[in-house]
Design an enzyme around this catalytic site. Structure first.
Site, short mmCIF file in Angstrom:
data_model
loop_
_atom_site.label_atom_id
_atom_site.label_comp_id
_atom_site.label_asym_id
_atom_site.label_seq_id
_atom_site.Cartn_x
_atom_site.Cartn_y
_atom_site.Cartn_z
N GLU A 161 14.73 0.26 10.10
CA GLU A 161 13.28 0.22 9.85
C GLU A 161 12.75 1.65 9.86
OE1 GLU A 161 11.28 -1.34 13.29
OE2 GLU A 161 9.52 -1.96 12.17
N ASN B 1 10.61 -0.24 5.03
CA ASN B 1 9.30 0.04 5.60
C ASN B 1 8.42 -1.14 5.22
OD1 ASN B 1 6.80 0.83 6.40
ND2 ASN B 1 6.91 2.90 5.52
N ALA C 236 2.25 -2.92 6.53
CA ALA C 236 1.42 -3.78 7.40
C ALA C 236 2.12 -5.08 7.79
CB ALA C 236 0.09 -4.08 6.72
N ARG D 144 -0.49 4.81 17.62
CA ARG D 144 -1.68 4.32 16.89
C ARG D 144 -2.22 3.05 17.56
NH1 ARG D 144 -0.38 4.18 10.68
NH2 ARG D 144 -2.65 3.93 10.60
N HIS E 28 9.03 4.03 9.55
CA HIS E 28 7.58 4.17 9.43
C HIS E 28 7.25 5.64 9.28
CE1 HIS E 28 6.97 0.00 10.31
NE2 HIS E 28 7.80 0.12 11.32
N ARG F 43 -3.77 7.57 -0.13
CA ARG F 43 -4.09 6.68 0.98
C ARG F 43 -4.08 7.45 2.30
NH1 ARG F 43 0.31 2.67 3.68
NH2 ARG F 43 -1.19 1.56 4.95
N ASN G 143 0.80 -1.24 0.00
CA ASN G 143 0.00 0.00 0.00
C ASN G 143 0.83 1.28 0.00
OD1 ASN G 143 -2.64 -1.33 0.11
ND2 ASN G 143 -2.00 -1.96 2.15
C1 DQA Z 1 3.42 2.19 8.15
C2 DQA Z 1 2.68 1.85 9.45
C3 DQA Z 1 2.00 0.50 9.36
O1 DQA Z 1 1.31 0.21 10.57
C4 DQA Z 1 0.98 0.51 8.23
O2 DQA Z 1 0.39 -0.77 8.10
C5 DQA Z 1 1.55 0.99 6.94
C6 DQA Z 1 2.49 2.10 6.95
C7 DQA Z 1 4.03 3.61 8.17
O3 DQA Z 1 4.87 3.88 7.32
O4 DQA Z 1 3.64 4.43 9.00
O5 DQA Z 1 1.15 0.53 5.88
O6 DQA Z 1 4.49 1.27 8.00
#
Ligand code: DQA
Length: 145
Positions: free
Chosen positions: A98, A74, A77, A107, A100, A18, A11
């Site tokens: 990593e 990244n 999900a 969250r 995000h 999005r 995604n």
């Molecule tokens: C994400 C955070 C994840 O929880 C989520 O499922 C994503 C994007 C972020 O970049 O903030 O798809 O990795």
């Protein structure tokens, strides 16, 4: 020449469309431009990939082991579910960061757990797209650049 791989999970190709209140209005193409420019300035080679499929992400990490010096990931999900991505990172045995875009810790509870994060030496979260550049700089510092 130093070469790093940026691995993006499901995604993230939908950035800009999005949930813009969470992920912002910039697109995946904007992200690629931003990363490419940064890496050019740093004088390093970068390969950027995105997939919506867990196995394709595992394949990319395995391939990185052969020709890259480090990984920024990244997992989107898959962060919260994928032991396969954790194991691929362990198998590749490259330094990894990593990232995000959102602050996953503020969250839903299910976003607080990260399997790939158990391998990565650093996690960047909640800095928006700029977090990728923070992650790249941390990786380069680790590699010794
Ligand atoms: C994400 C955070 C994840 O929880 C989520 O499922 C994503 C994007 C972020 O970049 O903030 O798809 O990795």
């Amino acid at each position: 020449m130093t070469r790093i791989m940026i691995v993006n999970g499901p995604n993230l190709n939908m950035l800009g469309r999005r949930e813009p209140d969470i992920y912002g209005h910039q697109t995946y193409a904007d992200l690629i431009k931003m990363i490419s420019r940064h890496c050019q300035e740093k004088g390093i080679d970068v390969k950027i990939m995105q997939s919506n499929h867990e196995g394709a992400l595992v394949d990319a990490i395995q391939q990185a082991a052969d020709y890259c010096d480090g990984i920024v990931i990244n997992p989107a999900a898959y962060t919260h579910t994928s032991v396969a991505i954790l194991d691929a990172l362990k198998a590749a045995a490259l330094p990894a960061v990593e990232v995000h875009i959102s602050d996953v810790d503020s969250r839903e509870e299910f976003r607080h757990l990260s399997y790939p994060g158990m391998y990565c030496f650093k996690t960047v979260k909640g800095e928006g797209l700029a977090g990728y550049l923070t992650a790249i700089d941390a990786l380069l510092a680790k590699i010794g650049l």
